[in-house]
Design a protein around this motif. Structure first.
Motif, PDB file in Angstrom:
ATOM      1  N   GLU A 283       0.828  -1.207   0.000  1.00  0.00           N
ATOM      2  CA  GLU A 283       0.000   0.000   0.000  1.00  0.00           C
ATOM      3  C   GLU A 283       0.861   1.255   0.000  1.00  0.00           C
ATOM      4  O   GLU A 283       0.592   2.214  -0.736  1.00  0.00           O
ATOM      5  CB  GLU A 283      -0.935  -0.019   1.218  1.00  0.00           C
ATOM      6  CG  GLU A 283      -2.077   0.970   1.071  1.00  0.00           C
ATOM      7  CD  GLU A 283      -3.035   0.985   2.271  1.00  0.00           C
ATOM      8  OE1 GLU A 283      -3.248  -0.089   2.897  1.00  0.00           O
ATOM      9  OE2 GLU A 283      -3.556   2.072   2.567  1.00  0.00           O
ATOM     10  N   LEU A 284       1.927   1.234   0.783  1.00  0.00           N
ATOM     11  CA  LEU A 284       2.804   2.413   0.830  1.00  0.00           C
ATOM     12  C   LEU A 284       3.472   2.638  -0.527  1.00  0.00           C
ATOM     13  O   LEU A 284       3.640   3.784  -0.963  1.00  0.00           O
ATOM     14  CB  LEU A 284       3.855   2.247   1.932  1.00  0.00           C
ATOM     15  CG  LEU A 284       3.348   2.379   3.375  1.00  0.00           C
ATOM     16  CD1 LEU A 284       4.418   1.932   4.369  1.00  0.00           C
ATOM     17  CD2 LEU A 284       2.913   3.818   3.664  1.00  0.00           C
ATOM     18  N   LEU A 285       3.836   1.544  -1.188  1.00  0.00           N
ATOM     19  CA  LEU A 285       4.462   1.663  -2.506  1.00  0.00           C
ATOM     20  C   LEU A 285       3.444   2.172  -3.532  1.00  0.00           C
ATOM     21  O   LEU A 285       3.707   3.109  -4.291  1.00  0.00           O
ATOM     22  CB  LEU A 285       5.042   0.322  -2.950  1.00  0.00           C
ATOM     23  CG  LEU A 285       6.391  -0.076  -2.337  1.00  0.00           C
ATOM     24  CD1 LEU A 285       6.694  -1.547  -2.617  1.00  0.00           C
ATOM     25  CD2 LEU A 285       7.519   0.818  -2.856  1.00  0.00           C
ATOM     26  N   ASP A 286       2.252   1.563  -3.520  1.00  0.00           N
ATOM     27  CA  ASP A 286       1.217   1.947  -4.480  1.00  0.00           C
ATOM     28  C   ASP A 286       0.838   3.415  -4.354  1.00  0.00           C
ATOM     29  O   ASP A 286       0.553   4.082  -5.341  1.00  0.00           O
ATOM     30  CB  ASP A 286      -0.056   1.103  -4.275  1.00  0.00           C
ATOM     31  CG  ASP A 286       0.151  -0.331  -4.749  1.00  0.00           C
ATOM     32  OD1 ASP A 286       1.201  -0.596  -5.380  1.00  0.00           O
ATOM     33  OD2 ASP A 286      -0.727  -1.186  -4.474  1.00  0.00           O
ATOM     34  N   LYS A 287       0.805   3.890  -3.120  1.00  0.00           N
ATOM     35  CA  LYS A 287       0.404   5.273  -2.912  1.00  0.00           C
ATOM     36  C   LYS A 287       1.559   6.241  -3.140  1.00  0.00           C
ATOM     37  O   LYS A 287       1.409   7.449  -2.933  1.00  0.00           O
ATOM     38  CB  LYS A 287      -0.146   5.440  -1.492  1.00  0.00           C
ATOM     39  CG  LYS A 287      -1.507   4.768  -1.324  1.00  0.00           C
ATOM     40  CD  LYS A 287      -2.060   4.964   0.073  1.00  0.00           C
ATOM     41  CE  LYS A 287      -3.547   4.576   0.104  1.00  0.00           C
ATOM     42  NZ  LYS A 287      -4.044   4.419   1.476  1.00  0.00           N
ATOM     43  N   GLY A 288       2.717   5.680  -3.474  1.00  0.00           N
ATOM     44  CA  GLY A 288       3.866   6.539  -3.739  1.00  0.00           C
ATOM     45  C   GLY A 288       4.487   7.121  -2.476  1.00  0.00           C
ATOM     46  O   GLY A 288       5.274   8.053  -2.531  1.00  0.00           O
ATOM     47  N   VAL A 289       4.120   6.574  -1.331  1.00  0.00           N
ATOM     48  CA  VAL A 289       4.689   7.075  -0.080  1.00  0.00           C
ATOM     49  C   VAL A 289       6.053   6.427   0.149  1.00  0.00           C
ATOM     50  O   VAL A 289       7.018   7.066   0.557  1.00  0.00           O
ATOM     51  CB  VAL A 289       3.751   6.771   1.108  1.00  0.00           C
ATOM     52  CG1 VAL A 289       4.355   7.260   2.422  1.00  0.00           C
ATOM     53  CG2 VAL A 289       2.381   7.403   0.877  1.00  0.00           C
ATOM     54  N   ALA A 290       6.137   5.131  -0.156  1.00  0.00           N
ATOM     55  CA  ALA A 290       7.410   4.424  -0.019  1.00  0.00           C
ATOM     56  C   ALA A 290       8.055   4.269  -1.403  1.00  0.00           C
ATOM     57  O   ALA A 290       7.358   4.270  -2.419  1.00  0.00           O
ATOM     58  CB  ALA A 290       7.174   3.049   0.603  1.00  0.00           C
ATOM     59  N   VAL A 291       9.377   4.169  -1.409  1.00  0.00           N
ATOM     60  CA  VAL A 291      10.099   3.979  -2.680  1.00  0.00           C
ATOM     61  C   VAL A 291      11.126   2.859  -2.521  1.00  0.00           C
ATOM     62  O   VAL A 291      11.532   2.523  -1.406  1.00  0.00           O
ATOM     63  CB  VAL A 291      10.832   5.273  -3.108  1.00  0.00           C
ATOM     64  CG1 VAL A 291       9.832   6.363  -3.483  1.00  0.00           C
ATOM     65  CG2 VAL A 291      11.771   5.764  -1.998  1.00  0.00           C
ATOM     66  N   HIS A 292      11.525   2.274  -3.654  1.00  0.00           N
ATOM     67  CA  HIS A 292      12.604   1.295  -3.623  1.00  0.00           C
ATOM     68  C   HIS A 292      13.917   2.039  -3.536  1.00  0.00           C
ATOM     69  O   HIS A 292      14.117   3.059  -4.182  1.00  0.00           O
ATOM     70  CB  HIS A 292      12.588   0.455  -4.906  1.00  0.00           C
ATOM     71  CG  HIS A 292      11.412  -0.469  -4.965  1.00  0.00           C
ATOM     72  ND1 HIS A 292      11.385  -1.683  -4.320  1.00  0.00           N
ATOM     73  CD2 HIS A 292      10.213  -0.336  -5.587  1.00  0.00           C
ATOM     74  CE1 HIS A 292      10.216  -2.265  -4.542  1.00  0.00           C
ATOM     75  NE2 HIS A 292       9.487  -1.470  -5.307  1.00  0.00           N
ATOM     76  N   SER A 293      14.818   1.514  -2.724  1.00  0.00           N
ATOM     77  CA  SER A 293      16.108   2.180  -2.615  1.00  0.00           C
ATOM     78  C   SER A 293      17.148   1.116  -2.292  1.00  0.00           C
ATOM     79  O   SER A 293      17.068   0.496  -1.233  1.00  0.00           O
ATOM     80  CB  SER A 293      16.025   3.241  -1.510  1.00  0.00           C
ATOM     81  OG  SER A 293      17.304   3.553  -1.038  1.00  0.00           O
ATOM     82  N   ASP A 294      18.034   0.872  -3.243  1.00  0.00           N
ATOM     83  CA  ASP A 294      19.111  -0.094  -2.986  1.00  0.00           C
ATOM     84  C   ASP A 294      18.604  -1.481  -2.614  1.00  0.00           C
ATOM     85  O   ASP A 294      19.194  -2.142  -1.751  1.00  0.00           O
ATOM     86  CB  ASP A 294      19.948   0.408  -1.789  1.00  0.00           C
ATOM     87  CG  ASP A 294      21.279   0.936  -2.277  1.00  0.00           C
ATOM     88  OD1 ASP A 294      21.646   0.618  -3.428  1.00  0.00           O
ATOM     89  OD2 ASP A 294      21.939   1.648  -1.498  1.00  0.00           O
ATOM     90  N   GLY A 295      17.484  -1.873  -3.176  1.00  0.00           N
ATOM     91  CA  GLY A 295      16.959  -3.194  -2.850  1.00  0.00           C
ATOM     92  C   GLY A 295      16.047  -3.202  -1.646  1.00  0.00           C
ATOM     93  O   GLY A 295      15.339  -4.169  -1.392  1.00  0.00           O
ATOM     94  N   ALA A 296      16.057  -2.105  -0.884  1.00  0.00           N
ATOM     95  CA  ALA A 296      15.166  -2.010   0.274  1.00  0.00           C
ATOM     96  C   ALA A 296      13.952  -1.157  -0.102  1.00  0.00           C
ATOM     97  O   ALA A 296      13.933  -0.542  -1.169  1.00  0.00           O
ATOM     98  CB  ALA A 296      15.910  -1.378   1.443  1.00  0.00           C
TER      99      ALA A 296
END
Ligand code: ARG
Length: 587
Positions: A283-296
């Protein structure tokens, strides 16, 4: 006894002044009437001073108009006098003051209303870690959280106590592996006693850690065990459950001793959120709140930057796919808003977690979990210091066990109570010492402003004099002894025609302010306001008792004073109860 809300006289006068302001100058509707207790009259209002400035009029003109507005037709106000550059001195009728006493005494809840009715409040507090000893660091969260739970419950809220136990993590794989390889080492409550379980587990954990660092083969077996635990291998999960259950027994025994409300029903540990972590992340990814960074997967703050000017981050999912403290707390806030429908969320942890919660709240707002309809607070508190003024440690530099701390306080209380009551039978002395010692620990904590550090000093906190729990318990016991001598009357008739003595009048106003203090705590989340109020109340009682004889007075004064004693004793016991402190009838 009925349940009727009794409006404090101060609040009543404040609304009369507000109405007078509106009648005199309609454009000032909504202005603060600025009503306070006063030593020149019962109350004073300074409203005219600032309001006159605001509308460009002379303050004494407005003050005199308010005076005449107020002087008409209310049974509560006896006299209003304008004084100085815009002050109003307000004196109440004796009858209204006595009526207030009678109304509170007639009510089982002392006339306290339920302003928080209909609100669901989740309070996250205590949260010790499984297989680890509860230590000094868990004391404040446990007793502050518990006191807030009591206050909000009284005020009518639907309180959800959330004990966020640290019951999950890779350390359990290592511990389980070690335990299985050392079946001879006892750690169950049945074998070694409830209070010894977590210290045994703590010891096993340390031994496991040492072997993990020294022995690569054990480290491999331990890692395999972590995978087994995470993938739900039955024997491993059963063992984990057993460790959690044994630890919970030990926490339960500390909770019993501390007299806090937490029960096994309130244990909703980190593991509870496991099944929600994938969805939370998606959900955080879909809403653009979370992002991928270095595999995390991370949430980068839009407001807070770290030392190198890059945004502060929350770790939603680690590179190895694992989840940690941040992930779980994101899940708590999502669950508590979306599933529990909380109106208010409190997280009671020490001030060092301020940034963590700031980031969690920010992420939750961006994800839409937290809206303006929900209040959220990190209820932060300071550190408990040792005698050297540094964070409390044992002499050897280790963490101080909570049980040891409580033992020290009870021993100090025992000495003090024994000195005052040399003839007390041992069993009674033990019981009172326990109540006084535990009460002293809680009071010392709750009477300190939350954000401040304080020193853990058993002999100071169990002193009979000064702002201590023992002093308040003693003040209460003393009033109860007056009531015993009066024959413990059930209800006494209050004669509203009597003129109260000044000390009596002051005490009556203090008693009448109790629910204003509770309302303030609901706002500020600061239990020390209640502690300080009870201390003021105990002192106001002493001044009253020094100048106003009770048992030796003539009727109807005698009955009125007995009623004053009754309300003072009940208010003290009730307030101590909200701090989670016992009020023994003898001390
Ligand atoms: N278990 C943690 C500790 O002992 C405290 C957890 C506080 N609650 C929370 N939702 N993060 O420090």
């Amino acid at each position: 006894m009925s349940a009727a809300t009794v409006v404090p006289l101060l609040a009543h006068v404040a609304s009369l002044v507000s109405e007078a302001i509106v009648r005199a100058r309609p454009q000032l509707a909504g202005a603060d009437p600025v009503v306070r207790r006063s030593d020149r009259a019962d109350f004073q209002s300074n409203a005219a001073l600032s309001l006159a400035k605001q509308i460009g009029e002379p303050p004494n003109q407005l003050a005199s108009e308010l005076t005449s507005e107020l002087s008409i037709g209310d049974a509560v106000i006896a006299q209003v006098q304008a004084s100085g550059p815009g002050f109003l001195n307000i004196t109440l009728t004796d009858a209204s003051i006595w009526a207030q006493l009678a109304a509170r005494l007639a009510d089982a809840r002392l006339g306290i209303g339920e302003p928080a009715a209909g609100q669901r409040i989740v309070i996250d507090y205590s949260a010790p870690n499984v297989a680890k000893e509860m230590h000094v660091g868990h004391l404040r969260t446990t007793i502050i959280g518990d006191s807030l739970a009591r206050v909000f419950t009284l005020l009518g809220a639907d309180v959800v106590r959330a004990n966020h136990l640290g019951d999950w993590g890779t350390q359990f794989g290592m511990l389980i592996q070690f335990i299985d390889e050392h079946p001879d080492q006892p750690w169950h409550a049945d074998d070694i006693g409830t209070d010894a379980t977590v210290s045994a587990l703590d010891g096993l954990y340390k031994a496991a850690r040492a072997q993990f660092d020294a022995d690569p083969e054990f480290a491999d077996r331990a890692r395999t065990r972590v995978v087994a635990l995470q993938s739900g291998d039955t024997t491993t999960v059963d063992r984990w459950r057993e460790i959690v259950a044994e630890s919970e027994k030990a926490f339960g025994s500390i909770y019993d001793r501390l007299g806090v409300l937490l029960t096994p029903d309130d244990y909703v540990g980190e593991s509870f959120y496991n099944s929600m972590l994938t969805d939370t992340t998606t959900e955080l990814l879909d809403k653009g709140v979370a992002v991928h960074s270095d595999g995390a997967v991370v949430v980068e703050s839009e407001h807070v930057t770290g030392p190198d000017d890059s945004p502060a981050v929350l770790m939603v999912r680690k590179r190895d796919g694992g989840y940690g403290y941040d992930s779980t707390d994101l899940a708590t806030i999502r669950y508590r808003t979306a599933n529990l429908h909380a109106d208010r969320l409190l997280y009671v942890t020490d001030s060092r977690q301020t940034l963590h919660f700031q980031l969690i709240f920010e992420a939750a707002r961006r994800a839409g979990w937290l809206t303006d309809a929900v209040d959220v607070d990190h209820v932060a508190y300071g550190t408990i210091l040792g005698p050297d003024g540094k964070p409390f440690k044992t002499r050897a530099g280790g963490t101080v066990r909570l049980m040891d701390l409580l033992d020290d306080a009870v021993a100090a209380a025992r000495a003090i109570v024994a000195e005052k009551n040399p003839d007390l039978p041992a069993a009674e002395l033990d019981a009172i010492a326990e109540q006084a010692g535990i009460g002293a620990v809680k009071y010392a904590d709750l009477s300190t402003s939350r954000v401040k550090d304080y020193m853990f000093d058993p002999s100071r906190m169990t002193a009979f004099n000064g702002n201590t729990g023992v002093y308040l318990q003693y003040a209460h016991a003393r009033i109860r002894s007056i009531l015993r001598k009066a024959g413990e009357p059930d209800t006494v008739a209050v004669d509203t025609a009597v003129t109260p003595e000044p000390a009596e009048r002051a005490l009556l106003f203090t008693l009448d302010e109790y629910d204003l203090v509770l309302a303030e705590i609901a706002q500020t989340l600061e239990p020390h306001r209640l502690a300080n109020y009870l201390y003021d109340l105990a002192r106001a009682f002493t001044t009253f008792y020094d100048t106003c004889p009770v048992l030796a007075a003539r009727e109807p004064v005698r009955s009125n004073r007995i009623a004053v004693c009754q309300l003072a004793a009940r208010t003290l016991a009730h307030g101590l109860g909200l701090l989670g402190i016992a009020a023994p009838v003898r001390l």
